[in-house]
Design an enzyme around this catalytic site. Structure first.
Site, PDB file in Angstrom:
ATOM      1  CB  ALA A  84       5.015  38.948   9.299  1.00  9.26           C
ATOM      2  CG  ASP A  97       1.470  36.937   8.521  1.00 12.38           C
ATOM      3  OD1 ASP A  97       0.473  37.289   9.191  1.00 12.38           O
ATOM      4  OD2 ASP A  97       2.480  36.415   9.019  1.00 12.38           O
ATOM      5  NE  ARG A 155       2.978  34.969  17.107  1.00 13.81           N
ATOM      6  CZ  ARG A 155       2.659  36.239  17.280  1.00 13.81           C
ATOM      7  NH1 ARG A 155       3.267  36.979  18.199  1.00 13.81           N
ATOM      8  NH2 ARG A 155       1.743  36.816  16.543  1.00 13.81           N
ATOM      9  CG  ASN A 201      -3.235  39.465   9.818  1.00 13.73           C
ATOM     10  OD1 ASN A 201      -2.041  39.380  10.124  1.00 13.73           O
ATOM     11  ND2 ASN A 201      -4.155  39.785  10.706  1.00 13.73           N
ATOM     12  CD  GLN A 229      -1.664  33.145  17.159  1.00 13.99           C
ATOM     13  OE1 GLN A 229      -2.809  32.766  17.357  1.00 13.99           O
ATOM     14  NE2 GLN A 229      -0.937  32.671  16.173  1.00 13.99           N
TER      15      GLN A 229
HETATM   16  O1  MRU Z   1       0.976  32.521  13.044  1.00 13.44           O
HETATM   17  P1  MRU Z   1       1.528  33.815  13.570  1.00 13.44           P
HETATM   18  O2  MRU Z   1       1.288  34.013  15.028  1.00 13.44           O
HETATM   19  O3  MRU Z   1       2.960  34.021  13.162  1.00 13.44           O
HETATM   20  O4  MRU Z   1       0.683  34.934  12.815  1.00 13.44           O
HETATM   21  C1  MRU Z   1       0.933  36.281  13.090  1.00 13.44           C
HETATM   22  C2  MRU Z   1       0.006  37.186  12.389  1.00 13.44           C
HETATM   23  O5  MRU Z   1      -0.834  36.799  11.615  1.00 13.44           O
HETATM   24  C3  MRU Z   1       0.221  38.661  12.605  1.00 13.44           C
HETATM   25  O6  MRU Z   1      -0.997  39.351  12.542  1.00 13.44           O
HETATM   26  C4  MRU Z   1       1.155  39.191  11.513  1.00 13.44           C
HETATM   27  O7  MRU Z   1       2.292  38.392  11.399  1.00 13.44           O
HETATM   28  C5  MRU Z   1       1.554  40.574  11.771  1.00 13.44           C
HETATM   29  S1  MRU Z   1       2.622  40.715  13.175  1.00 13.44           S
HETATM   30  C6  MRU Z   1       3.101  42.323  13.278  1.00 13.44           C
END
Ligand code: MRU
Length: 349
Positions: free
Chosen positions: A54, A238, A52, A248, A197
């Site tokens: 982006a 994202d 996971r 995000n 996370q």
């Molecule tokens: O649902 P996720 O864990 O994929 O969400 C990740 C995020 O929102 C991060 O802040 C974003 O992808 C940036 S990662 C460098």
């Protein structure tokens, strides 16, 4: 196939034949890697959030296309191309919000359409470049962001934006890493409900690097800001619209609103592969809603339960709440007062 390795932690690793993915659902209790040999497996790894973040999603998808070509390509059979295209369509449906996924798939598709003697090799070169460029961008952003926050006492970050979410080093977490190497810095990480996370990934990743981190409940953020302990909130993205509106992890928008109230500055760190040049503003960003069971305690998950849950996993922070957007191509200060991210010197192809 699940494998164990003694290599340093990486979200993704190409072995030459297969893609190794660290199963982030099992962190921090267990460090377990899975090995994928086809695009369907990689799609599943993205859907289930084994991988996971982006940029990491985009990189995984790119290697997924290499695996697809390896599986289907044959010199004597011209039916392989539609099969790879079908895999691209499947990968594109894995998660909707992170634009890095579609950016990477577009690049791989363009590569696929060019005629090559060895399409598998040319796709691999493309995927490895996407991966290497992401790591390089993170190091550049780390230095640019550390310049901006120089002299800060404390920062709060949200979600996980580090090595686990990218090709390596990280976006917002990359800035925190670079700043920590230069100066003393108190790092706070929000727990990031409901998937945690912050607790499971950011705290673990920073502690692996020897960087002390203090967790706080998402609901403690306003009180943390009121206490005067932090100067900046630093987050990833994202999808960033042309006007600077930024999607995000859910909870980012709340932090930005609170930051304004408390005079705390707000930084978004993202490579230009996270910018969606086709949309003018954040209203056009599709926000993923995940299964309510990711949020509900087990006792409510039953037939005819009267308790349900709404589980949007991203939100959009308007550009006017953002102090700085840091990319590998440069920094945009006060994007709402300039022209969003349009001033960046980016070749769109
Ligand atoms: O649902 P996720 O864990 O994929 O969400 C990740 C995020 O929102 C991060 O802040 C974003 O992808 C940036 S990662 C460098």
């Amino acid at each position: 196939m699940t494998i164990q390795t003694n290599l340093p932690v990486q979200a993704l690793r190409w072995t030459g034949d297969t893609l190794i993915v660290l199963d982030q659902r099992q962190l921090p209790e267990q460090v377990v890697y899975d090995e994928y040999r086809d695009a369907s497996g990689v799609t599943e790894a993205i859907v289930t959030m084994r991988v996971r973040g982006a940029p990491a999603i985009g990189i995984a998808a790119a290697y997924g296309i290499v695996l697809s070509a390896k599986q289907h390509y044959s010199v004597n059979n011209d039916q392989w191309l539609p099969l790879v295209e079908a895999d691209i369509d499947k990968l594109a449906k894995s998660r909707p919000t992170a634009v890095n996924l579609f950016w990477a798939l577009d690049r791989m598709s363009a590569q696929l359409q060019q005629s090559h003697d060895d399409p598998v090799q040319s796709l691999l070169v493309c995927a490895e470049k996407i991966h290497a460029d992401d790591i390089a961008a993170n190091h550049t952003m780390g230095e640019l962001g550390a310049d901006i926050i120089a002299g800060s006492q404390g920062v709060l970050t949200h979600c996980n934006t580090g090595t686990l979410a990218t090709g390596g080093y990280g976006t917002a977490l990359g800035v925190i890493r670079s700043a920590y190497q230069r100066q003393s810095l108190k790092v706070y990480a929000g727990e990031t409900r409901p998937w945690l996370q912050g607790v499971r990934l950011t705290a673990w990743e920073l502690s692996q690097d020897g960087i002390p981190v203090t967790l706080c409940a998402d609901s403690a953020a306003a009180w943390l800001m009121k206490s005067g302990r932090i100067d900046w909130i630093i987050v990833g993205a994202d999808r960033i619209a042309a006007n600077g509106d930024t999607a995000n992890k859910i909870g980012t928008y709340s932090l930005a609103v609170l930051a304004k109230q408390h005079g705390v500055k707000f930084m978004v760190v993202a490579p230009t592969s996270t910018i969606d040049w086709t949309i003018e503003n954040g209203d056009q960003i599709r926000i993923e809603e995940r299964n309510q069971n990711e949020l509900l305690p087990a006792c409510y998950i039953k037939e005819n339960s009267l308790v349900s849950a709404w589980n949007p996993v991203f939100d959009v922070t308007p550009a006017e709440l953002i102090t700085a957007i840091v990319t590998e191509r440069g920094v945009i200060m006060n994007p709402a007062k300039t022209s969003g991210v349009r001033g960046l010197n980016v070749v769109i192809c």
